[in-house]
Design a protein around this motif. Structure first.
Motif, PDB file in Angstrom:
ATOM      1  N   ALA A  22     -16.721  52.737 124.123  1.00 55.11           N
ATOM      2  CA  ALA A  22     -18.506  52.677 123.870  1.00 55.11           C
ATOM      3  C   ALA A  22     -18.952  52.522 125.281  1.00 55.11           C
ATOM      4  CB  ALA A  22     -18.822  51.517 122.996  1.00 55.11           C
ATOM      5  N   GLU A  23     -18.436  51.700 126.069  1.00 54.35           N
ATOM      6  CA  GLU A  23     -18.972  51.278 127.431  1.00 54.35           C
ATOM      7  C   GLU A  23     -18.947  52.315 128.445  1.00 54.35           C
ATOM      8  OE1 GLU A  23     -18.251  48.012 130.987  1.00 54.35           O
ATOM      9  OE2 GLU A  23     -17.882  47.292 128.810  1.00 54.35           O
ATOM     10  N   ALA A  24     -17.754  53.009 128.219  1.00 53.69           N
ATOM     11  CA  ALA A  24     -17.480  54.026 129.331  1.00 53.69           C
ATOM     12  C   ALA A  24     -18.213  55.295 129.026  1.00 53.69           C
ATOM     13  CB  ALA A  24     -15.803  54.609 129.262  1.00 53.69           C
ATOM     14  N   VAL A  25     -18.375  55.829 127.797  1.00 48.84           N
ATOM     15  CA  VAL A  25     -19.187  56.910 127.358  1.00 48.84           C
ATOM     16  C   VAL A  25     -20.704  56.776 127.407  1.00 48.84           C
ATOM     17  CG1 VAL A  25     -17.335  57.984 126.101  1.00 48.84           C
ATOM     18  CG2 VAL A  25     -19.126  56.656 124.841  1.00 48.84           C
ATOM     19  N   VAL A  26     -21.257  55.466 127.161  1.00 49.48           N
ATOM     20  CA  VAL A  26     -22.640  55.352 127.703  1.00 49.48           C
ATOM     21  C   VAL A  26     -22.865  55.156 128.997  1.00 49.48           C
ATOM     22  CG1 VAL A  26     -24.579  53.490 127.345  1.00 49.48           C
ATOM     23  CG2 VAL A  26     -23.011  54.266 125.499  1.00 49.48           C
ATOM     24  N   LYS A  27     -21.768  54.427 129.973  1.00 48.14           N
ATOM     25  CA  LYS A  27     -22.316  54.357 131.216  1.00 48.14           C
ATOM     26  C   LYS A  27     -22.145  55.702 131.883  1.00 48.14           C
ATOM     27  CE  LYS A  27     -21.172  49.611 132.183  1.00 48.14           C
ATOM     28  NZ  LYS A  27     -20.401  48.770 132.720  1.00 48.14           N
ATOM     29  N   GLU A  28     -21.339  56.520 131.492  1.00 48.78           N
ATOM     30  CA  GLU A  28     -21.165  57.845 132.173  1.00 48.78           C
ATOM     31  C   GLU A  28     -22.189  58.790 131.760  1.00 48.78           C
ATOM     32  OE1 GLU A  28     -16.855  58.938 131.540  1.00 48.78           O
ATOM     33  OE2 GLU A  28     -16.423  56.818 132.365  1.00 48.78           O
ATOM     34  N   GLN A  29     -23.250  58.566 130.788  1.00 46.54           N
ATOM     35  CA  GLN A  29     -23.978  59.183 130.054  1.00 46.54           C
ATOM     36  C   GLN A  29     -23.564  60.499 129.450  1.00 46.54           C
ATOM     37  OE1 GLN A  29     -26.317  59.538 133.899  1.00 46.54           O
ATOM     38  NE2 GLN A  29     -28.017  58.941 132.591  1.00 46.54           N
ATOM     39  N   CYS A  31     -23.317  60.171 126.203  1.00 45.05           N
ATOM     40  CA  CYS A  31     -23.995  59.861 124.931  1.00 45.05           C
ATOM     41  C   CYS A  31     -25.145  58.991 125.308  1.00 45.05           C
ATOM     42  CB  CYS A  31     -23.267  59.339 124.006  1.00 45.05           C
ATOM     43  SG  CYS A  31     -22.602  57.517 124.418  1.00 45.05           S
ATOM     44  N   ALA A  32     -26.151  58.913 124.242  1.00 35.88           N
ATOM     45  CA  ALA A  32     -27.373  57.902 124.346  1.00 35.88           C
ATOM     46  C   ALA A  32     -27.114  56.730 123.828  1.00 35.88           C
ATOM     47  CB  ALA A  32     -28.601  58.506 123.825  1.00 35.88           C
ATOM     48  N   CYS A  33     -26.234  56.520 122.839  1.00 35.55           N
ATOM     49  CA  CYS A  33     -25.994  55.281 122.245  1.00 35.55           C
ATOM     50  C   CYS A  33     -24.581  55.128 121.394  1.00 35.55           C
ATOM     51  CB  CYS A  33     -27.397  55.019 121.382  1.00 35.55           C
ATOM     52  SG  CYS A  33     -27.190  53.567 120.349  1.00 35.55           S
ATOM     53  N   ILE A  60     -21.507  57.617 117.469  1.00 33.91           N
ATOM     54  CA  ILE A  60     -22.044  58.074 118.875  1.00 33.91           C
ATOM     55  C   ILE A  60     -23.038  59.176 118.714  1.00 33.91           C
ATOM     56  CG2 ILE A  60     -20.978  58.856 120.922  1.00 33.91           C
ATOM     57  CD1 ILE A  60     -18.332  58.134 120.047  1.00 33.91           C
ATOM     58  N   LYS A  61     -24.248  58.779 119.452  1.00 32.90           N
ATOM     59  CA  LYS A  61     -25.284  59.728 119.317  1.00 32.90           C
ATOM     60  C   LYS A  61     -25.299  60.645 120.775  1.00 32.90           C
ATOM     61  CE  LYS A  61     -26.829  56.433 117.473  1.00 32.90           C
ATOM     62  NZ  LYS A  61     -26.239  55.100 116.992  1.00 32.90           N
ATOM     63  N   THR A  62     -25.244  61.937 120.718  1.00 31.01           N
ATOM     64  CA  THR A  62     -25.257  62.673 121.676  1.00 31.01           C
ATOM     65  C   THR A  62     -25.859  63.912 121.599  1.00 31.01           C
ATOM     66  OG1 THR A  62     -23.565  63.307 123.627  1.00 31.01           O
ATOM     67  CG2 THR A  62     -22.812  63.440 121.476  1.00 31.01           C
ATOM     68  N   THR A  63     -25.610  64.983 122.221  1.00 31.51           N
ATOM     69  CA  THR A  63     -26.112  66.522 122.429  1.00 31.51           C
ATOM     70  C   THR A  63     -24.664  67.108 121.896  1.00 31.51           C
ATOM     71  OG1 THR A  63     -25.737  66.552 124.657  1.00 31.51           O
ATOM     72  CG2 THR A  63     -27.770  65.920 123.936  1.00 31.51           C
ATOM     73  N   TRP A 100     -35.724  60.867 123.259  1.00 35.87           N
ATOM     74  CA  TRP A 100     -34.936  59.656 124.208  1.00 35.87           C
ATOM     75  C   TRP A 100     -33.520  59.995 124.422  1.00 35.87           C
ATOM     76  CZ3 TRP A 100     -31.068  56.471 122.324  1.00 35.87           C
ATOM     77  CH2 TRP A 100     -30.678  55.434 123.143  1.00 35.87           C
ATOM     78  N   LEU A 101     -33.042  60.504 123.403  1.00 37.22           N
ATOM     79  CA  LEU A 101     -31.552  60.778 123.174  1.00 37.22           C
ATOM     80  C   LEU A 101     -31.281  62.024 124.163  1.00 37.22           C
ATOM     81  CD1 LEU A 101     -29.461  61.313 119.851  1.00 37.22           C
ATOM     82  CD2 LEU A 101     -29.109  62.656 121.728  1.00 37.22           C
ATOM     83  N   GLN A 102     -31.941  63.077 123.920  1.00 38.84           N
ATOM     84  CA  GLN A 102     -31.725  64.133 124.850  1.00 38.84           C
ATOM     85  C   GLN A 102     -31.831  63.850 126.327  1.00 38.84           C
ATOM     86  OE1 GLN A 102     -31.263  67.459 123.946  1.00 38.84           O
ATOM     87  NE2 GLN A 102     -30.812  66.896 121.840  1.00 38.84           N
ATOM     88  N   ALA A 103     -32.760  63.147 126.546  1.00 38.08           N
ATOM     89  CA  ALA A 103     -33.072  62.680 127.883  1.00 38.08           C
ATOM     90  C   ALA A 103     -32.022  61.777 128.544  1.00 38.08           C
ATOM     91  CB  ALA A 103     -34.428  62.071 128.292  1.00 38.08           C
ATOM     92  N   SER A 104     -31.506  60.920 127.660  1.00 39.73           N
ATOM     93  CA  SER A 104     -30.290  60.027 128.028  1.00 39.73           C
ATOM     94  C   SER A 104     -28.937  60.566 128.318  1.00 39.73           C
ATOM     95  CB  SER A 104     -30.154  58.932 127.077  1.00 39.73           C
ATOM     96  OG  SER A 104     -31.296  58.281 126.783  1.00 39.73           O
ATOM     97  N   VAL A 105     -28.848  61.877 127.841  1.00 42.66           N
ATOM     98  CA  VAL A 105     -27.448  62.422 128.182  1.00 42.66           C
ATOM     99  C   VAL A 105     -27.467  63.588 129.224  1.00 42.66           C
ATOM    100  CG1 VAL A 105     -25.639  63.850 127.023  1.00 42.66           C
ATOM    101  CG2 VAL A 105     -26.936  62.234 125.564  1.00 42.66           C
ATOM    102  N   LYS A 106     -26.297  63.344 130.374  1.00 39.62           N
ATOM    103  CA  LYS A 106     -26.221  64.362 131.272  1.00 39.62           C
ATOM    104  C   LYS A 106     -26.210  65.678 130.928  1.00 39.62           C
ATOM    105  CE  LYS A 106     -23.344  61.859 134.024  1.00 39.62           C
ATOM    106  NZ  LYS A 106     -22.263  61.782 135.133  1.00 39.62           N
TER     107      LYS A 106
END
Length: 106
Positions: A22-29, A31-33, A60-63, A100-106
């Protein structure tokens, strides 16, 4: 925007591996949450044997565009030989949250 957002489910064998992923995928953007749900009981057959295990579920919430990169990263960090990594579309939701979700993901 709504169809571009997805929820990815991933089970982990313990709290530490779930936290690390969880920490890795959030910090690496990627996912959003991520929500971590402890103590889910999983029942399945693997390599011909019935299994019943307590696991931690990651929500995990992502695109959709980030899914392949997210999947690759989870596979690299996950202790299972065959980790559960499945995605479902988000078909509706709070527009502000989805933005927010969309904007938070690389």
């Amino acid at each position: 925007m709504k169809t571009e957002s997805i929820i990815v489910y991933c089970t982990c064998p313990d709290a530490l591996s779930a936290k690390d992923i969880a920490e890795a995928v959030v910090k690496e953007q990627l996912c959003a949450c991520v929500n971590r749900l402890p103590a889910v009981m999983s029942h399945y057959i693997f390599k011909g044997e019935y299994c019943e295990d307590e696991e931690v579920l990651l929500i995990i919430k992502t695109t959709a565009a980030a899914f392949e990169s997210l999947k690759t990263r989870i596979e690299a960090l996950h202790p299972y030989d065959v980790p559960e990594i499945i995605a479902a579309p988000i078909v509706a939701g709070n527009d502000s949250y989805l933005g927010w979700l969309q904007a938070s993901v690389k």
